[in-house]
Write an enzyme that holds these catalytic residues in place. Sequence first.
Site, PDB file in Angstrom:
ATOM      1  N   PHE A  70       0.839  -1.186   0.000  1.00  0.00           N
ATOM      2  CA  PHE A  70       0.000   0.000   0.000  1.00  0.00           C
ATOM      3  C   PHE A  70       0.877   1.240   0.000  1.00  0.00           C
ATOM      4  O   PHE A  70       1.843   1.320   0.778  1.00  0.00           O
ATOM      5  CB  PHE A  70      -0.905   0.041   1.244  1.00  0.00           C
ATOM      6  CG  PHE A  70      -1.796  -1.163   1.371  1.00  0.00           C
ATOM      7  CD1 PHE A  70      -2.806  -1.395   0.467  1.00  0.00           C
ATOM      8  CD2 PHE A  70      -1.604  -2.062   2.397  1.00  0.00           C
ATOM      9  CE1 PHE A  70      -3.630  -2.506   0.582  1.00  0.00           C
ATOM     10  CE2 PHE A  70      -2.421  -3.181   2.542  1.00  0.00           C
ATOM     11  CZ  PHE A  70      -3.439  -3.402   1.621  1.00  0.00           C
ATOM     12  N   SER A 106      10.195   1.596   1.330  1.00  0.00           N
ATOM     13  CA  SER A 106       9.107   0.881   1.987  1.00  0.00           C
ATOM     14  C   SER A 106       9.589   0.167   3.238  1.00  0.00           C
ATOM     15  O   SER A 106      10.788   0.084   3.504  1.00  0.00           O
ATOM     16  CB  SER A 106       8.481  -0.124   1.017  1.00  0.00           C
ATOM     17  OG  SER A 106       9.395  -1.148   0.692  1.00  0.00           O
ATOM     18  N   ILE A 117       2.470  -7.304   4.643  1.00  0.00           N
ATOM     19  CA  ILE A 117       1.984  -5.986   4.271  1.00  0.00           C
ATOM     20  C   ILE A 117       3.179  -5.058   4.122  1.00  0.00           C
ATOM     21  O   ILE A 117       3.983  -4.910   5.049  1.00  0.00           O
ATOM     22  CB  ILE A 117       1.011  -5.418   5.337  1.00  0.00           C
ATOM     23  CG1 ILE A 117      -0.142  -6.406   5.599  1.00  0.00           C
ATOM     24  CG2 ILE A 117       0.510  -4.046   4.927  1.00  0.00           C
ATOM     25  CD1 ILE A 117      -1.007  -6.724   4.402  1.00  0.00           C
ATOM     26  N   GLU A 118       3.293  -4.452   2.960  1.00  0.00           N
ATOM     27  CA  GLU A 118       4.357  -3.492   2.672  1.00  0.00           C
ATOM     28  C   GLU A 118       3.725  -2.115   2.565  1.00  0.00           C
ATOM     29  O   GLU A 118       2.690  -1.949   1.920  1.00  0.00           O
ATOM     30  CB  GLU A 118       5.038  -3.868   1.353  1.00  0.00           C
ATOM     31  CG  GLU A 118       6.165  -2.957   0.946  1.00  0.00           C
ATOM     32  CD  GLU A 118       6.810  -3.373  -0.374  1.00  0.00           C
ATOM     33  OE1 GLU A 118       7.845  -2.772  -0.715  1.00  0.00           O
ATOM     34  OE2 GLU A 118       6.290  -4.267  -1.065  1.00  0.00           O
ATOM     35  N   LEU A 119       4.320  -1.142   3.224  1.00  0.00           N
ATOM     36  CA  LEU A 119       3.886   0.253   3.097  1.00  0.00           C
ATOM     37  C   LEU A 119       4.995   1.011   2.393  1.00  0.00           C
ATOM     38  O   LEU A 119       6.167   0.906   2.783  1.00  0.00           O
ATOM     39  CB  LEU A 119       3.593   0.857   4.468  1.00  0.00           C
ATOM     40  CG  LEU A 119       2.457   0.171   5.230  1.00  0.00           C
ATOM     41  CD1 LEU A 119       2.276   0.803   6.593  1.00  0.00           C
ATOM     42  CD2 LEU A 119       1.168   0.228   4.444  1.00  0.00           C
TER      43      LEU A 119
END
Length: 131
Positions: A70, A106, A117-119
């Site tokens: 995201f 990230s 989950i990768e930001l």
Amino acid sequence: MLRRIDHVVLTAANMESSLAFYRALGFAAREETGRWALFAGEFRLNLHPLGRELEPHAGAVLPGSADLCFETDKPLEETLAALREAGLAPETGIVERRGTRGPMRSFYLRDPDGNLIELCSYLPAREEASV
């Protein structure tokens, strides 16, 4: 032709834990006809409870089998600090990666089901550091 992803369906073993996690990421949650929809930007995640998936569904329904990225509109350092304050533990610090639009920065964490989950942020590093 295809334009963008509209939604992604995740299977949740514990709905309350999953809702708390995604709310901490900034998703707005809304119950819709007995299931939960999570909204952010111009897309949504649908959470289906394990064992009560809607038909049709994926051939091998398993919690924790997704790997999602995201994009955030805030500096990653600020996002990382806010998530740690909310009690979430990232698996990595900030790393350099390549995304859809090119170079990005990230970090990674896991939701309660083990989904990766990768930001990420496409802001240049010098802009992130000064914001």
